[in-house]
Design a protein around this motif. Structure first.
Motif, mmCIF file in Angstrom:
data_model
loop_
_atom_site.group_PDB
_atom_site.id
_atom_site.type_symbol
_atom_site.label_atom_id
_atom_site.label_comp_id
_atom_site.label_asym_id
_atom_site.label_seq_id
_atom_site.Cartn_x
_atom_site.Cartn_y
_atom_site.Cartn_z
ATOM 1 N N ASP A 68 -0.080 -3.985 -9.061
ATOM 2 C CA ASP A 68 -1.505 -3.662 -9.020
ATOM 3 C C ASP A 68 -2.014 -4.000 -7.631
ATOM 4 O OD1 ASP A 68 -2.003 -2.783 -11.722
ATOM 5 O OD2 ASP A 68 -1.729 -4.873 -12.336
ATOM 6 N N VAL A 69 -2.766 -3.059 -7.041
ATOM 7 C CA VAL A 69 -3.312 -3.268 -5.702
ATOM 8 C C VAL A 69 -4.763 -2.826 -5.656
ATOM 9 C CG1 VAL A 69 -1.114 -3.085 -4.441
ATOM 10 C CG2 VAL A 69 -2.440 -1.014 -4.906
ATOM 11 N N GLU A 70 -5.489 -3.426 -4.726
ATOM 12 C CA GLU A 70 -6.826 -2.967 -4.359
ATOM 13 C C GLU A 70 -6.723 -2.481 -2.929
ATOM 14 O OE1 GLU A 70 -10.112 -5.656 -5.039
ATOM 15 O OE2 GLU A 70 -8.911 -6.688 -6.558
ATOM 16 N N VAL A 71 -7.206 -1.278 -2.687
ATOM 17 C CA VAL A 71 -7.126 -0.681 -1.355
ATOM 18 C C VAL A 71 -8.530 -0.353 -0.878
ATOM 19 C CG1 VAL A 71 -6.233 1.238 0.015
ATOM 20 C CG2 VAL A 71 -4.858 0.314 -1.867
ATOM 21 N N ASP A 72 -8.869 -0.832 0.305
ATOM 22 C CA ASP A 72 -10.103 -0.427 0.975
ATOM 23 C C ASP A 72 -9.670 0.330 2.220
ATOM 24 O OD1 ASP A 72 -12.370 -0.177 2.610
ATOM 25 O OD2 ASP A 72 -13.241 -2.011 1.818
ATOM 26 N N TRP A 73 -9.710 1.661 2.141
ATOM 27 C CA TRP A 73 -9.199 2.461 3.255
ATOM 28 C C TRP A 73 -10.097 2.394 4.487
ATOM 29 C CZ3 TRP A 73 -12.394 6.297 4.830
ATOM 30 C CH2 TRP A 73 -13.318 6.803 3.910
ATOM 31 N N ARG A 74 -11.365 2.077 4.326
ATOM 32 C CA ARG A 74 -12.257 1.987 5.493
ATOM 33 C C ARG A 74 -11.936 0.775 6.363
ATOM 34 N NH1 ARG A 74 -17.779 4.725 4.796
ATOM 35 N NH2 ARG A 74 -17.420 6.066 3.033
ATOM 36 N N THR A 75 -11.475 -0.307 5.738
ATOM 37 C CA THR A 75 -11.140 -1.516 6.504
ATOM 38 C C THR A 75 -9.637 -1.725 6.622
ATOM 39 O OG1 THR A 75 -11.209 -2.926 4.533
ATOM 40 C CG2 THR A 75 -13.280 -2.657 5.779
ATOM 41 N N ALA A 76 -8.855 -0.787 6.070
ATOM 42 C CA ALA A 76 -7.386 -0.878 6.088
ATOM 43 C C ALA A 76 -6.918 -2.207 5.501
ATOM 44 C CB ALA A 76 -6.830 -0.657 7.484
ATOM 45 N N THR A 77 -7.450 -2.515 4.319
ATOM 46 C CA THR A 77 -7.119 -3.758 3.636
ATOM 47 C C THR A 77 -6.469 -3.455 2.293
ATOM 48 O OG1 THR A 77 -9.045 -4.816 4.641
ATOM 49 C CG2 THR A 77 -8.066 -5.929 2.758
ATOM 50 N N VAL A 78 -5.382 -4.151 2.017
ATOM 51 C CA VAL A 78 -4.693 -4.030 0.730
ATOM 52 C C VAL A 78 -4.534 -5.426 0.150
ATOM 53 C CG1 VAL A 78 -2.573 -3.318 -0.446
ATOM 54 C CG2 VAL A 78 -3.429 -1.974 1.490
ATOM 55 N N ARG A 79 -4.963 -5.593 -1.100
ATOM 56 C CA ARG A 79 -4.777 -6.848 -1.823
ATOM 57 C C ARG A 79 -3.755 -6.614 -2.930
ATOM 58 N NH1 ARG A 79 -9.804 -6.016 -0.879
ATOM 59 N NH2 ARG A 79 -10.975 -7.366 0.483
ATOM 60 N N VAL A 80 -2.739 -7.461 -2.971
ATOM 61 C CA VAL A 80 -1.665 -7.346 -3.956
ATOM 62 C C VAL A 80 -1.934 -8.378 -5.051
ATOM 63 C CG1 VAL A 80 0.828 -7.378 -4.316
ATOM 64 C CG2 VAL A 80 -0.097 -6.689 -2.086
ATOM 65 N N ALA A 81 -2.208 -7.920 -6.257
ATOM 66 C CA ALA A 81 -2.576 -8.822 -7.353
ATOM 67 C C ALA A 81 -1.449 -9.792 -7.700
ATOM 68 C CB ALA A 81 -2.974 -8.012 -8.582
ATOM 69 N N ARG A 82 -0.224 -9.330 -7.708
ATOM 70 C CA ARG A 82 0.912 -10.162 -8.115
ATOM 71 C C ARG A 82 1.064 -11.396 -7.247
ATOM 72 N NH1 ARG A 82 5.854 -10.032 -5.941
ATOM 73 N NH2 ARG A 82 5.433 -8.035 -4.938
ATOM 74 N N THR A 83 0.813 -11.268 -5.947
ATOM 75 C CA THR A 83 1.022 -12.386 -5.020
ATOM 76 C C THR A 83 -0.274 -12.973 -4.487
ATOM 77 O OG1 THR A 83 1.114 -10.922 -3.092
ATOM 78 C CG2 THR A 83 3.202 -11.378 -4.246
ATOM 79 N N GLY A 84 -1.385 -12.250 -4.658
ATOM 80 C CA GLY A 84 -2.641 -12.694 -4.077
ATOM 81 C C GLY A 84 -2.730 -12.435 -2.585
ATOM 82 N N GLN A 85 -1.712 -11.810 -2.034
ATOM 83 C CA GLN A 85 -1.667 -11.549 -0.596
ATOM 84 C C GLN A 85 -2.641 -10.444 -0.204
ATOM 85 O OE1 GLN A 85 2.257 -10.362 0.711
ATOM 86 N NE2 GLN A 85 1.818 -10.787 2.845
#
Length: 195
Positions: free
Chosen positions: A122-139
């Motif tokens: 599971d990921v959250e992607v904000d393409w405007r800020t080029a940010t990806v959050r990985v739920a499994r690791t919190g990274q």
């Protein structure tokens, strides 16, 4: 059509470096644009159940130089039709970048993304800020933000939509200077030349 600045989904596939997107549908299918045909061949050489397993909002991840080769559109059309909403890669081939950007596909450059995710994360992607959050690791991983122009194109849902919004008949905005250039079509037809 506008594209949301961020979304939650899953990593539907992780491709390696120098991936040729034609392989998504198989090189023999790059001439097709029929959505049913493209759906029937989408990722079948990698995972025959891919289309059934993907949910709207999922993303694909790639390594360096994602999309190298000829920038054929049917492969990415098949992914969009399956529900893929973005490509997150370590870098993109220039022809692929231009073509898909102008189709309105969010393309997010994030170094080391292939090492940070696994299929179905599971990921959250904000393409405007080029940010990806990985739920499994919190990274949280960050890449270079897209240019203001790229943001405008993606937010509009593609280059044609952006042009229509800016210079359509109902906007009152003047058309770009190149839109008023007239080409001597009749003269070219009479002489057999292009100009």
């Amino acid at each position: 059509m506008t594209i949301e600045p961020g979304f939650r989904g899953r990593v539907a596939w992780v491709f390696g470096d120098d991936f040729d997107v034609d392989l998504i549908i198989g090189v023999t299918n790059i001439k097709y644009y029929d959505p049913d045909k493209l759906r029937s061949v989408c990722m079948t050489s990698f995972d025959p159940s891919f289309v059934e397993d993907v949910r709207p909002g999922d993303v694909v991840v790639g390594g360096r130089n994602f999309g190298y080769g000829h920038p054929h559109y049917p492969a990415m059309i098949s992914l969009r039709n399956a529900g893929i909403v973005a490509v997150v890669a370590e870098s993109f081939a220039p022809g692929f970048w231009r073509g898909e950007l102008y189709q309105g596909m969010p393309l997010v450059t994030v170094p080391n993304i292939t090492a940070a995710v696994q299929r179905w994360d599971d990921v959250e992607v904000d393409w405007r800020t080029a940010t990806v959050r990985v739920a499994r690791t919190g990274q949280e991983l960050r890449g270079p933000q897209p240019s203001a122009h790229a943001i405008d194109v993606i937010a509009a849902g593609g280059g044609l939509n952006l042009l229509r919004a800016r210079y359509g008949r109902d906007t009152g905005s003047p058309a770009p200077a190149a839109a008023s250039i007239e080409f001597p079509v009749a003269a070219a037809a009479d002489t057999g030349s292009c100009g």
